[in-house]
Scaffold this active site. Structure first.
Site, PDB file in Angstrom:
ATOM      1  N   ARG A 175       0.842  -1.202   0.000  1.00 32.02           N
ATOM      2  CA  ARG A 175       0.000   0.000   0.000  1.00 32.02           C
ATOM      3  C   ARG A 175       0.876   1.250   0.000  1.00 32.02           C
ATOM      4  O   ARG A 175       0.574   2.226  -0.700  1.00 32.02           O
ATOM      5  CB  ARG A 175      -0.926   0.008   1.216  1.00 32.02           C
ATOM      6  CG  ARG A 175      -2.037  -1.018   1.149  1.00 32.02           C
ATOM      7  CD  ARG A 175      -2.946  -0.905   2.361  1.00 32.02           C
ATOM      8  NE  ARG A 175      -3.698   0.338   2.346  1.00 32.02           N
ATOM      9  CZ  ARG A 175      -4.373   0.817   3.403  1.00 32.02           C
ATOM     10  NH1 ARG A 175      -4.343   0.164   4.558  1.00 32.02           N
ATOM     11  NH2 ARG A 175      -5.050   1.944   3.307  1.00 32.02           N
ATOM     12  N   CYS A 234      -1.216   6.415   8.483  1.00 30.09           N
ATOM     13  CA  CYS A 234      -1.581   5.083   7.986  1.00 30.09           C
ATOM     14  C   CYS A 234      -2.727   5.249   7.000  1.00 30.09           C
ATOM     15  O   CYS A 234      -2.729   6.194   6.217  1.00 30.09           O
ATOM     16  CB  CYS A 234      -1.949   4.151   9.138  1.00 30.09           C
ATOM     17  SG  CYS A 234      -3.335   4.708  10.150  1.00 30.09           S
TER      18      CYS A 234
END
Length: 278
Positions: A175, A234
């Site tokens: 990611r 995040c």
């Protein structure tokens, strides 16, 4: 009370009049019902902190900090009050006790700890659990929003140019590199100049936190200098809290970008990078 407490310690402290135990399990949609799992089995006397509900309802961004008044009201209904010693645990793959720990401290709770190993370790040691919901006596919780540990979109944009604070991303390497699809409307990638430390790297095989040299080595491997200012980020502010807690265990203060990639990646005005950290 230390910031990280053992199952042995908690077992001996259960029943102390000032101690409150909190199950802060949070799961992604489709992964199960955290509230139902809590009612099925939890540490005796524990209350359930619903992190999905405990968020700002005035934004479309997920998991944003709620107003202080809302947070105080929810804590009071859980029996968490001024002067309480609060121990938080979870049974989530995202180690969400760290998010609850960070929120409680941000809103003024002073004595908050995480149960090392969570409910999984507690059960593995065949310690007592109970089901249902405990009867809770409301207590006064004085809340204020201590914004010094929270970063906004505007602050993060300014930091891209100044690099005054290091940015550390808790997402997985795929990611971070932009190789995996994000939620709808969110461009893959990462904040320019940020480093990557997947939150799972902070744990031992049994789900307990790494400590001491092993914990410091995980941060060193990411390329972060723990002696300089750090902001964690995040996907939506959940696992960034794990990195922040890890830094706390090393005696380092850090801030958290609450909007995280859900905000940054969806904003067409923000610069984005792909690939591994430079």
């Amino acid at each position: 009370m230390d910031a990280l407490v053992s199952t042995d310690w908690l077992d001996k402290e259960l029943g102390a009049p000032d101690l409150r135990v909190v199950d802060a399990t949070w799961l992604m949609p489709g992964e199960g019902d955290a509230a139902a799992a809590y009612e099925q089995a939890h540490i005796p006397g524990a209350v359930f902190m619903d992190l999905t509900e405990l968020a700002d309802s005035n934004t479309t961004l997920p998991n944003m900090l709620p107003p202080a008044e809302k947070f105080a009201s929810r804590m009071q209904s859980l029996g968490l009050g001024d002067g309480s010693r609060i121990v938080v645990y979870d049974q989530s793959p995202y180690k969400t006790a760290a998010r609850a720990w960070w929120m409680l401290r941000t809103f003024g709770a002073h004595d908050v700890a995480i149960l090392d190993g969570g409910l999984a370790k507690w059960k593995a040691e065949t310690r007592a659990t109970e089901s249902g919901k405990p009867t809770v006596r409301h207590r006064h919780f004085t809340a204020w929003n201590d914004a010094k540990g929270v970063r906004t979109l505007a602050q993060m944009k300014a930091n891209v140019g100044s690099r005054d604070e290091q940015v550390l991303d808790a997402r997985g390497a795929g990611r971070f590199a932009g190789q995996e699809v994000e939620r709808q409307g969110v461009t893959p990638g990462h904040i320019p100049g940020s480093k990557n430390l997947p939150f799972g790297d902070l744990f031992n095989a049994d789900g307990t936190y790494k400590t001491g040299d092993a914990l410091k080595a995980a941060f060193d491997a990411s390329g972060i200098d723990t002696n300089k200012p750090i902001v964690t980020t995040c996907g939506s502010g959940i696992t960034a809290s794990v990195l922040l807690f890890g830094l706390h265990l090393l005696g380092k203060d850090a801030a958290l970008y609450d909007g995280s990639w859900s905000e940054w990646g969806a904003d067409p005005s923000t610069p984005k990078e792909t690939g591994a950290a430079a």
